[in-house]
Design a protein around this motif. Structure first.
Motif, mmCIF file in Angstrom:
data_model
loop_
_atom_site.group_PDB
_atom_site.id
_atom_site.type_symbol
_atom_site.label_atom_id
_atom_site.label_comp_id
_atom_site.label_asym_id
_atom_site.label_seq_id
_atom_site.Cartn_x
_atom_site.Cartn_y
_atom_site.Cartn_z
ATOM 1 N N TYR A 1 9.173 -10.364 -7.955
ATOM 2 C CA TYR A 1 8.194 -9.247 -8.656
ATOM 3 C C TYR A 1 6.897 -9.835 -8.690
ATOM 4 O O TYR A 1 6.045 -9.218 -9.299
ATOM 5 C CB TYR A 1 8.578 -8.700 -9.782
ATOM 6 N N ARG B 1 3.126 -11.745 -7.542
ATOM 7 C CA ARG B 1 2.567 -12.114 -6.507
ATOM 8 C C ARG B 1 2.660 -13.825 -5.912
ATOM 9 O O ARG B 1 2.915 -13.747 -4.898
ATOM 10 C CB ARG B 1 1.091 -12.178 -6.833
ATOM 11 N N ARG C 1 5.788 -13.733 -3.773
ATOM 12 C CA ARG C 1 5.686 -12.952 -2.654
ATOM 13 C C ARG C 1 4.785 -14.008 -1.518
ATOM 14 O O ARG C 1 5.128 -14.076 -0.373
ATOM 15 C CB ARG C 1 4.815 -11.876 -2.667
ATOM 16 N N GLU D 1 5.273 -5.975 3.522
ATOM 17 C CA GLU D 1 4.658 -7.221 3.286
ATOM 18 C C GLU D 1 3.729 -7.477 3.973
ATOM 19 O O GLU D 1 2.498 -8.246 3.368
ATOM 20 C CB GLU D 1 5.758 -8.209 3.166
ATOM 21 N N THR E 1 0.412 -5.497 3.214
ATOM 22 C CA THR E 1 -0.174 -5.665 1.908
ATOM 23 C C THR E 1 -0.468 -7.196 1.518
ATOM 24 O O THR E 1 -1.044 -7.461 0.310
ATOM 25 C CB THR E 1 0.655 -5.184 0.994
ATOM 26 N N LEU F 1 -2.379 -8.042 -3.040
ATOM 27 C CA LEU F 1 -1.435 -7.543 -3.617
ATOM 28 C C LEU F 1 -1.581 -6.916 -4.884
ATOM 29 O O LEU F 1 -0.654 -6.427 -5.607
ATOM 30 C CB LEU F 1 -0.254 -8.833 -3.675
ATOM 31 N N ASP F 2 -2.936 -7.284 -5.557
ATOM 32 C CA ASP F 2 -3.237 -6.803 -6.652
ATOM 33 C C ASP F 2 -3.241 -5.195 -6.579
ATOM 34 O O ASP F 2 -3.296 -4.515 -5.562
ATOM 35 C CB ASP F 2 -4.361 -7.223 -7.254
ATOM 36 N N LEU G 1 -0.442 -3.616 -7.213
ATOM 37 C CA LEU G 1 0.734 -3.081 -6.893
ATOM 38 C C LEU G 1 1.876 -3.417 -7.938
ATOM 39 O O LEU G 1 2.934 -3.307 -7.961
ATOM 40 C CB LEU G 1 1.352 -3.720 -5.512
ATOM 41 N N VAL H 1 4.107 -7.795 -8.729
ATOM 42 C CA VAL H 1 4.160 -6.803 -7.514
ATOM 43 C C VAL H 1 5.643 -6.173 -7.625
ATOM 44 O O VAL H 1 6.596 -6.703 -7.602
ATOM 45 C CB VAL H 1 3.997 -7.644 -6.503
ATOM 46 N N GLN I 1 4.823 -1.524 -3.145
ATOM 47 C CA GLN I 1 4.237 -2.154 -1.942
ATOM 48 C C GLN I 1 4.729 -1.225 -0.670
ATOM 49 O O GLN I 1 3.877 -0.913 0.048
ATOM 50 C CB GLN I 1 5.166 -3.650 -1.753
#
Ligand SMILES: Nc1ncnc2c1ncn2[C@@H]1O[C@H](COP(=O)(O)OP(=O)(O)OP(=O)(O)O)[C@@H](O)[C@H]1O
Ligand SMILES: Nc1ncnc2c1ncn2[C@@H]1O[C@H](COP(=O)(O)OP(=O)(O)OP(=O)(O)O)[C@@H](O)[C@H]1O
Ligand SMILES: [Mg+2]
Ligand SMILES: [Mg+2]
Lengths: 352, 511, 313, 352
Positions: A218, A220, A223, B356, B359, B363-364, B366, B372, B377
């Motif tokens: 969850y 940034r 990811r 993924e 984006t 990623l902001d 989201l 995130v 997403q």
């Protein structure tokens, strides 16, 4: 020109993908259950593999490996590897012991600050470990050398520093330290701090596992770590701060090795042993890989790693309980590592 | 020369089927190939062309169906066997061992030996002959392949086929990383081989190439052969319709649009090696193309601009503000977005999902703060999947499950999700079928035009391409890069393919 | 030594048919030292009608492994545990816990922190400090009152984390410092393996070879693998024709080390009696379980083996 | 339209490339010389780092690492890695000792067949090691799991088997074995078998290095090994028998670990020690990588690896000679591994 899309040809559906991931995790759980059942069946009654006492023991045992494996999983997901984990655990253990041992013989600081100094010790231990992680990350990033080699180097160096700080011997903090809260996190006798069944350290691991799972899913940064491990060039192209992410990843790896070192310290009855945890990194890596992490990066889950760590711990514990000689235990352990990963691969042939 | 084959058909393929798990890639394909002919194999991405050729060259075993070569049953047990029988294939992704020399690559798997030892003298001699034959007369057979240019590498691969005296040569999209000049050299080579009686299967998405080079064509769609004919006797629009399964009205749409204020200005931009001097003004609402030969430094101009390579000298202004050299993160923040020419290894992370990938640069928004939410997403990807359209189940599908064209749409959609003002597209249609191409051209047009009604300002698009008809079709202005120097961007009306080629080879006296 | 000889007599004296189950945990399993301890324990087991489970970690540096083994066995329903702790502090709380739960633990070979009689029932071992001192006096005796080569002594140490060898090395150093004319020229830790000790010993010995003479008065190595590696190094020097007048005292014995005594490369071995430790350890547990009093501390002592008092194997 | 191909644009000509490879090797030699000079300078005169005796010591020391490193280099060139090397060395050593110890106490077979039995022992040791290599190769090929994991598993298993065969203790073959030729290969005192200065084992290593260099350069299998490491897909497509080549590569790796084990046996004065050579694989890998081998495959030379092994051995010897404590040695070793590879990389940035 907004024609409707022609009928979707891609049959490898997302749904089946997701469910195949669930199936894979169920498979790992089944493997865990099988290993557990095997020993439960073979050591019934008095030997009590399934007894509460033994379960508690295994959980304590797992705490160190699992804690380090959380960090290792993140490093592996990012496409790296950290061979310095074992040495970092030792360095962290030594640092904790060293700080608790500060002050002149008669008046150890820890006696004057029984709550504060352990906190300082843990902070120092984690700080040093995270620094090792930073060095790993920085060197991997700046020298562009495969992490295997960088961390092979820092593995030697961290071990050397552990021995240096320890003055080439075990560090025994004053006996009173064994009564401090820092020593209790893994002490099976201190039920004060344990909710029935689970020692504090296990709760710490569970907490860390949940937090890192959420972190990977969850945030940034989480990811970005997957993106980095999946395809570094794409990550660069998309403006992911790759250098920073990589350094952070190894710092996280170091941090968890540091936490594992503190747990190790408590597990060893509050002593610092500079020659401990040699080769630990291999078990830690094995736990992550059995749990489905790919050494090629981009793949791995904390839950899977926890299952991997449990399988390894049960094997070690069960083997001893069965009275197997060391060599049998080693042969079985080696075989299980290969078989577990092979089965995982059969389900997901694209992995490696 | 057996009697059966001299009648014409050297190779026949009947009812070949091939499945990969649930995917039926080939559903029963028929094909005939005569000695000394060039057969074009065309079809959309994922039609099964490469799979068919892999069956032909022994890399895959077919599930059912039969093949004959020179009248005899042909059942290759592997690539080496096929090669021994004279059927060779040049893959879409070059198959070379970069650490080895050219001669070793040419004779890999069939090395002449004395006992267990390499016969280097003969290896070199055979390689020399093969290299001469493909035109690499100046290349030392001992040169390490990793040090060669792409075009040279491809010729080394063809030399590998020539060395075994191939009867059937399959070229799978051989021109996708070559520029015009190398393409011409390749065509010349193909014609030479053809004249020697080699039968060639030529897979390409460029119908111009098919027209220029091939004798016959076979069209594949969804794992089946849906048509064939003689090149020149069937109108291109008909071929396209066969491929796509519908009519494509206008391949190169160009709405009337007007360029407004400059968004991006390059002044004598230079990288460490390339470019040497790139100057350009890109305005809102226009599509500018960059043409040039391979290795002229076009990609590196974009990379230097985007912060992927070091900038050695020159100035960059964005929205009129001078900006120092900076990394990709800054460029994204400034409203620039780049689509890489190398979709597979750079553009997209193959085992991440569509959402993924789409984006990743932004990623902001989201989730709160730096969090995130995967559901957000996926939701963010959804409109683009619909709008483009991207053929897939949903946004959670991994990129690797998509066809090339759909992958490329994801790469472009990334810039739109990010809200870029300046789109830098490097070879945006390389290796993509006509249907997807048309959709991508339509999008480029739509973006440059903008939609004031919907409050969408026109964007600026910079396209690097080696495919001149495409540049001439979609651009407002085109500049040519020659040995690292970018020429003046002139209105498209002032260019023809011929003049672009002249400029690219440095023979253009006007600039 | 005939372990079986005593068994029938004991069985006669001890008619109680109920078998006692005892687990014994050595510090390591591979060295012959521990094989001897196991033999002693098994002799006692046979004698006193005990089912014995013998389980230990790979080597003495695997403290965590040993803790795992200890706790496992403690939870497995045995009536007593004989333990040689890898670490005197690390195992202490676990032993205390077991004792509190009513499981008697006897300690042998290596010390454990805590109060004898309260935290564990007794301690049977060599006094390592004293043994180290014995090694020093033995070496001093061999060198004689007029030490050659400035009385310089080389010490090859075991690994950093081992307590018993540390005590031994300290005992040795202290006693040597008190001996006039002798000094420690150099000392080095090794990686715990025989090859590691051999490499370090070879290299360090090389520092003192001048004019084909080893300019050292003595060499000491503090346990079996260390002494074996050092033996190989000294023997190589001699075989090469270097004049070695230094006296070499090792610790523990093994087939190789006895061979060294025989061929004169090793002058003396300070040898513990693990067989006796194992035997007495089990015996004291049996006594305790059957309600007989046990000695709190038993020094099984060391013997100094020399060529003269050792029969060839 | 038969234009000549465009004038070759690649200015990095084959000649300059080749010379850059020579430069890289010279660089490695320079690093070796620097490390050597460093210790020679710091331990002048009395300690005699440069003395014949010490040189001989180092050469004996290097023999084991270098022998195993030859096999490891071949595995690395093929794009693999072999973590089981250390355990295989131990297993080979134990097998040798075991065979030499066959027969009833009074009448050891070795006394009756003093020439034959050592040959049988070596054959058995090498056979077993090559079998481990075969298992590695077969599992890597058939299970399609990264070699890191496969060999991590077989590392455990080989160690277990070594202990099993050794019956969990050292094997001391009869004293007479020490006088057999098998024991002399590393014995500096037996000048009978040594040409001035170099022990037999060193000659063996030199011979093996030359043979494998020629093998890699001049045989078809050798070139296939490079092709495999350079681009496995291409190798498959070109009909290189990839499975067979891979299995052979790991077998060669096992074979050289086996030879190293026999040398180790001789080095330890003809003793079989099941717990020896733990972690050796890391030094062996480090030697190969310092010598320019790429863990990504396709790159590496035996000469470079020999230089790498020399650098590592000089460091270990020099550190002890200087009287550095263990920790200093470890810190320096770690740093040198990283620095050596970093310098090598600077010259050749495409490497990793
Ligand atoms: N190894 C494989 N495993 C699973 N599916 C495959 C494999 N190879 C090809 N496919 C599938 O088979 C179908 C045909 O693919 P193929 O590569 O032959 O198409 P193509 O016509 O060459 O497309 P392109 O023009 O993009 O090269 C596609 O749906 C593809 O996803
Ligand atoms: N990966 C690489 N390694 C070494 N040199 C390269 C590499 N890629 C490109 N080059 C060299 O850099 C120069 C510029 O290449 P670049 O790719 O920028 O040209 P381009 O005009 O964009 O060509 P393309 O048509 O391939 O996109 C050429 O000399 C080329 O050989
Ligand atoms: Mg294709
Ligand atoms: Mg380009």
């Amino acid at each position: 020109m907004s024609q409707p899309p022609s009928p979707a040809p891609a049959p490898a559906s997302a749904a089946s993908k997701k469910s195949s991931r669930v199936v894979a995790m169920l498979g790992r759980l089944a493997a865990l259950a099988a290993v557990y059942a095997f020993f439960a069946f073979l050591t019934p009654g008095t030997k009590g593999f399934m007894s509460d006492a033994n379960t508690q023991l295994m959980l304590q045992d797992i705490a160190v490996v699992a804690m380090a494996a959380i960090g290792m999983t993140i490093v592996i997901i990012a496409g790296g590897i950290d061979l310095s984990a074992g040495s970092t655990i030792a360095l962290s253990m030594i640092t904790t012991a060293y700080v608790l041992n500060l002050g002149p013989d008669g008046a150890k600081l820890v006696l004057q600050h029984p709550v504060l100094l352990p906190i300082a010790a843990i902070a120092a231990a984690i700080g040093v470990s995270t620094l090792i992680g930073f060095i790993n990350g920085a060197l991997v990033t700046w020298l562009r050398i495969v992490p295997f080699i960088i961390t092979l180097g820092t593995m030697q160096m961290a071990r050397g520093f552990a021995k240096l700080v320890a003055n080439e011997q075990n560090i025994y903090p004053p006996a009173e330290v064994q009564d401090l809260w820092i020593s209790r996190v893994l002490d099976p006798a201190r039920t004060v701090f344990t909710w029935p069944f689970l020692p504090v350290a296990v709760w710490l691991v569970i907490g860390a596992a949940i937090l890192t799972t959420l972190f990977l899913r969850y945030t940034r940064l989480g990811r970005h770590i997957f993106a980095l491990g999946s395809n570094e060039k794409t990550a660069v192209l998309c403006g992911v701060p790759v250098a920073r992410t990589k350094i952070l990843v190894y710092m996280i790896g170091g941090l968890f090795s540091g936490l594992a070192g503190v747990l190790f310290f408590a597990r060893l009855g509050s002593i610092g042993q500079p020659t401990e945890a040699i080769g630990y990194e291999l078990f830690v890596i094995a736990a992550a890989v059995i749990g489905g992490a790919s050494l090629l990066g981009g793949r791995g889950t904390i839950l899977g790693t926890m299952i991997g760590a449990l399988i390894i711990t049960i094997l070690r514990n069960g083997g001893v309980k069965m009275g197997w000689p060391q060599y049998t235990q080693e042969i079985v352990m080696g075989a299980v590592i290969i078989v577990a990963v092979a089965i995982d691969n059969l389900r997901n042939p694209r992995k490696s | 020369m057996s009697e059966a084959s001299s009648a014409g058909s050297l190779l026949t393929v009947n009812g070949i089927k091939k499945s990969f798990g649930p995917t039926q890639a080939l559903k029963g394909v028929d094909l005939t190939l005569a000695r000394g002919e060039v057969l074009a194999l065309i079809g959309e991405n994922g039609a099964g062309k490469s799979t068919l050729m892999k069956v032909l060259s022994g890399a895959h075993a077919s599930d059912s169906g039969e093949m004959t070569l020179e009248g005899a049953a042909y059942q290759p047990t592997g690539p080496l066997h096929a090669r021994g029988l004279g059927v060779c294939m040049i893959y879409q992704e070059l198959a070379l061992a970069p650490h080895l020399s050219a001669m070793e690559n040419i004779l890999l798997g069939i090395e002449p030996t004395v006992g267990p030892f390499m016969n280097w003298r003969e290896t070199r001699a055979i390689a020399r002959r093969a290299l001469d034959e493909v035109g690499l007369t100046a290349l030392d057979p001992a040169a390490i392949v990793g040090d060669l240019s792409i075009a040279e590498q491809q010729l080394v691969e063809i030399a590998r086929a020539v060395a075994v005296g191939c009867k059937v040569l399959v070229l799978d999209e051989p021109t996708s990383s070559l520029t015009q000049k190398d393409v011409q050299a390749l065509f010349a080579l193909v014609r030479r081989l053809k004249a020697k009686g080699v039968a060639i299967v030529y897979i390409s998405h460029a119908l111009e190439e098919v027209e220029a080079l091939c004798d016959r064509f076979t069209v594949m769609r969804d794992g089946e052969t849906v048509g064939q004919g003689v090149v020149g006797q069937v109108p291109v629009s008909r071929i396209i319709a066969l491929m796509v399964g519908r009519e494509v009205a206008d391949l190169y749409p160009r709405s009337p649009r007007s360029a407004t204020e400059p968004i991006l200005e390059l002044r004598a931009l230079a990288g460490e090696k390339f470019p040497k001097a790139a100057s350009l003004v890109l305005r809102r609402g226009e599509v500018v193309g960059i043409a040039g030969l391979i290795g002229s430094g076009r990609t590196e101009t974009l990379r230097a601009l985007f912060g992927l390579d070091a900038v050695a000298a020159g100035e960059i202004s964005i929205h009129g503000n001078l900006t120092p050299p900076a990394g990709p993160a800054v460029r994204w923040a400034q409203g620039l977005g780049l689509v890489s020419e190398d979709r597979k290894t750079e553009g997209l992370a193959q085992n991440l999902s569509i959402a993924e990938n789409l984006t990743l640069s932004k990623l902001d928004g989201l989730g709160p703060w730096r969090f995130v939410r995967p559901s957000r997403q996926n939701a963010a990807a959804e409109p683009w999947i619909k709008a483009f359209p991207i053929k897939c189940q949903d946004g959670e599908q991994p990129i690797e499950a998509l066809s090339g064209g759909n992958q490329q749409k994801v790469a472009i959609a990334r810039l739109l999700h990010h809200g870029c003002d300046v789109l830098l597209l490097d070879e945006p249609t390389r290796g993509i079928d006509v249907g997807s191409k048309a959709q991508i051209y339509a999008w480029i047009d739509k973006l440059a035009l903008g939609d004031p009604a919907a409050g969408k300002a026109p964007k600026a698009v910079l396209v690097v391409s080696s495919y001149l008809p495409e540049l001439l079709g979609i651009c407002d202005r085109i500049a040519v890069m020659t040995r690292g120097v970018l020429g003046e961007a002139r209105p498209v009306a002032q260019w023809t393919e011929h003049s672009l080629m002249l400029a690219a080879t440095g023979q253009d006296q006007r600039g | 030594k005939s372990p079986e000889a005593a068994a029938p007599a004991a069985a006669g004296a001890n008619p109680a048919p109920a078998k006692i189950s005892i687990a014994a945990i050595p510090k390591a399993t591979t060295h012959s030292y521990w094989k001897a301890a196991e033999a002693g324990a098994r002799r006692a087991a046979a004698e006193f009608n005990v089912t014995l489970e013998w389980q230990g970690p790979l080597d003495d540096s695997k403290v965590a492994d040993q803790i795992g083994i200890f706790n496992n066995l403690a939870a497995s329903g045995v009536q007593g545990i004989l333990l040689s702790p890898c670490d005197d502090k690390a195992l202490a709380p676990h032993v205390r816990t077991a004792t509190k739960r009513g499981l008697p633990v006897a300690i042998f070979d290596s010390p454990l922190d805590g109060k004898v009689g309260t935290d564990f029932i007794n301690f049977t071992s060599t006094d390592n400090k004293a043994a180290g001192a014995t090694a020093a006096t033995t070496l001093a005796g061999l060198i004689g009152t007029a030490p050659i080569h400035g009385g310089q002594v080389l010490v090859i140490r075991f690994t950093e984390g081992s307590a018993s060898t540390r005590l031994r090395e300290e005992g040795f150093s202290t006693a040597l410092a008190a001996t006039p004319g002798l000094t420690i020229a150099a000392q080095q830790f090794t990686d715990g393996s025989m090859a590691g000790a051999q490499r370090v010993a070879e290299t360090l010995l090389g520092n003192y070879v001048k004019n084909n003479k080893l300019e050292l008065a003595g060499v000491f190595a503090s346990n079996q693998p260390t002494a074996e590696g050092t033996y190989n190094a000294v023997k190589a020097l001699r075989d090469k024709g270097v004049e070695v007048s230094a006296k070499f005292v090792g610790f523990d014995d093994s087939t190789l080390l006895i061979q060294g005594l025989q061929n004169g490369v090793i002058d003396a071995l300070v040898v513990q009696d693990p067989e006796k430790m194992g035997y007495l350890g089990i015996k004291s547990l049996v006594d305790h379980i059957q309600g007989r009093p046990v000695e709190a501390y038993t020094d099984t002592g060391v013997t100094v083996k020399t060529k003269a008092n050792t029969a060839a194997k």
